[in-house]
Design a protein around this motif. Structure first.
Motif, mmCIF file in Angstrom:
data_model
loop_
_atom_site.group_PDB
_atom_site.id
_atom_site.type_symbol
_atom_site.label_atom_id
_atom_site.label_comp_id
_atom_site.label_asym_id
_atom_site.label_seq_id
_atom_site.Cartn_x
_atom_site.Cartn_y
_atom_site.Cartn_z
ATOM 1 N N ARG A 1 5.912 6.974 1.287
ATOM 2 C CA ARG A 1 6.171 5.839 1.800
ATOM 3 C C ARG A 1 5.307 4.702 1.472
ATOM 4 O O ARG A 1 4.073 4.775 1.586
ATOM 5 C CB ARG A 1 6.099 6.007 3.347
ATOM 6 C CG ARG A 1 6.709 4.803 3.982
ATOM 7 C CD ARG A 1 6.898 5.064 5.456
ATOM 8 N NE ARG A 1 5.547 4.722 6.137
ATOM 9 C CZ ARG A 1 5.313 4.588 7.596
ATOM 10 N NH1 ARG A 1 6.325 4.539 8.500
ATOM 11 N NH2 ARG A 1 4.195 4.451 7.999
ATOM 12 N N LEU A 2 5.942 3.709 0.997
ATOM 13 C CA LEU A 2 5.149 2.461 0.654
ATOM 14 C C LEU A 2 5.201 1.633 1.950
ATOM 15 O O LEU A 2 6.121 1.471 2.644
ATOM 16 C CB LEU A 2 5.614 1.722 -0.644
ATOM 17 C CG LEU A 2 5.898 2.387 -1.702
ATOM 18 C CD1 LEU A 2 6.322 1.537 -2.947
ATOM 19 C CD2 LEU A 2 4.521 3.076 -2.210
ATOM 20 N N GLN B 1 0.981 -7.833 -4.912
ATOM 21 C CA GLN B 1 0.210 -7.735 -5.861
ATOM 22 C C GLN B 1 0.499 -6.356 -6.701
ATOM 23 O O GLN B 1 0.326 -6.134 -7.823
ATOM 24 C CB GLN B 1 -1.353 -7.702 -5.934
ATOM 25 C CG GLN B 1 -1.764 -6.433 -5.372
ATOM 26 C CD GLN B 1 -1.229 -5.903 -3.767
ATOM 27 O OE1 GLN B 1 -0.976 -6.701 -3.175
ATOM 28 N NE2 GLN B 1 -1.652 -4.618 -3.575
ATOM 29 N N GLY B 2 1.463 -5.401 -5.952
ATOM 30 C CA GLY B 2 1.996 -4.374 -6.478
ATOM 31 C C GLY B 2 1.208 -3.128 -6.103
ATOM 32 O O GLY B 2 -0.042 -3.116 -5.852
ATOM 33 N N VAL C 1 7.047 -4.004 6.380
ATOM 34 C CA VAL C 1 8.135 -3.480 5.790
ATOM 35 C C VAL C 1 7.817 -2.225 4.986
ATOM 36 O O VAL C 1 6.655 -2.184 4.523
ATOM 37 C CB VAL C 1 8.818 -4.607 4.698
ATOM 38 C CG1 VAL C 1 10.066 -3.945 4.062
ATOM 39 C CG2 VAL C 1 9.173 -5.678 5.314
ATOM 40 N N TYR C 2 8.957 -1.292 5.057
ATOM 41 C CA TYR C 2 8.611 -0.148 4.463
ATOM 42 C C TYR C 2 9.518 0.376 3.687
ATOM 43 O O TYR C 2 10.732 0.070 3.583
ATOM 44 C CB TYR C 2 8.587 1.083 5.727
ATOM 45 C CG TYR C 2 7.471 0.713 6.606
ATOM 46 C CD1 TYR C 2 8.041 0.177 7.834
ATOM 47 C CD2 TYR C 2 6.226 1.276 6.678
ATOM 48 C CE1 TYR C 2 7.064 0.125 8.793
ATOM 49 C CE2 TYR C 2 5.344 0.901 7.568
ATOM 50 C CZ TYR C 2 5.791 0.318 8.791
ATOM 51 O OH TYR C 2 4.791 0.225 9.812
ATOM 52 N N LEU C 3 9.137 1.297 2.676
ATOM 53 C CA LEU C 3 10.015 1.945 1.529
ATOM 54 C C LEU C 3 9.837 3.367 1.697
ATOM 55 O O LEU C 3 8.849 3.866 1.130
ATOM 56 C CB LEU C 3 9.984 1.256 0.341
ATOM 57 C CG LEU C 3 11.079 1.839 -0.877
ATOM 58 C CD1 LEU C 3 12.371 1.270 -0.416
ATOM 59 C CD2 LEU C 3 10.728 1.464 -2.217
ATOM 60 N N SER D 1 0.711 -1.107 -0.004
ATOM 61 C CA SER D 1 -0.060 -0.027 0.068
ATOM 62 C C SER D 1 0.913 1.238 0.000
ATOM 63 O O SER D 1 2.134 1.241 0.392
ATOM 64 C CB SER D 1 -0.938 0.218 1.221
ATOM 65 O OG SER D 1 -0.076 0.139 2.295
ATOM 66 N N GLY D 2 0.314 2.401 -0.311
ATOM 67 C CA GLY D 2 1.007 3.670 -0.132
ATOM 68 C C GLY D 2 1.351 4.144 -1.654
ATOM 69 O O GLY D 2 1.920 5.233 -1.628
#
Length: 124
Positions: A19-20, A116-117, A79-81, A7-8
């Motif tokens: 932020r993902l 799923q992206g 987990v974050y990006l 999500s994000g």
């Protein structure tokens, strides 16, 4: 087995931040090496960042080094990006991936599980 849900994603202006998040369910996320990949329109999937099971080790693609940060919260199986200074070339579908083995591999073939992206669009 682990299920991954990203999500994000969304629309952001060039120079902005986003932020993902990747939420894991099923097996405890801390047992997996976690990574982010992305697939720009018309291009192949490419490695972005990877983080070890404990979060103590990370690796980044040269194209995002210094701008993106991968992190994880094992207590919440997430987990974050964090992506800063976004550029139009960062626009892509971003995928979260997990692998059971401990090596921080950058090849997408090394990952057993995929989300799923989530779409990120960067306007110039």
């Amino acid at each position: 087995q682990v299920q991954l849900v990203e999500s994000g994603g969304g629309l952001v202006q060039a120079g902005g931040s986003q932020r993902l998040s990747c939420a894991a369910s099923g097996r405890t996320a801390s047992t997996f090496v976690m990574a982010w990949f992305r697939q720009p329109p018309g291009k192949e999937r490419e490695f972005v960042a990877v983080i070890s099971r404990s979060g103590g080790a990370t690796n980044y693609a040269d194209s995002v080094k210094g701008r993106f940060t991968i992190s994880r919260d094992n207590a919440n199986d997430t987990v974050y990006l964090q992506m800063n200074s976004l550029q139009p070339e960062d626009a892509a579908v971003y995928y979260c991936a997990a692998r059971s083995l401990s090596i921080l591999t950058v090849g997408h073939n090394g990952y057993n599980y995929w989300g799923q992206g989530t779409q990120l669009t960067v306007s110039s």
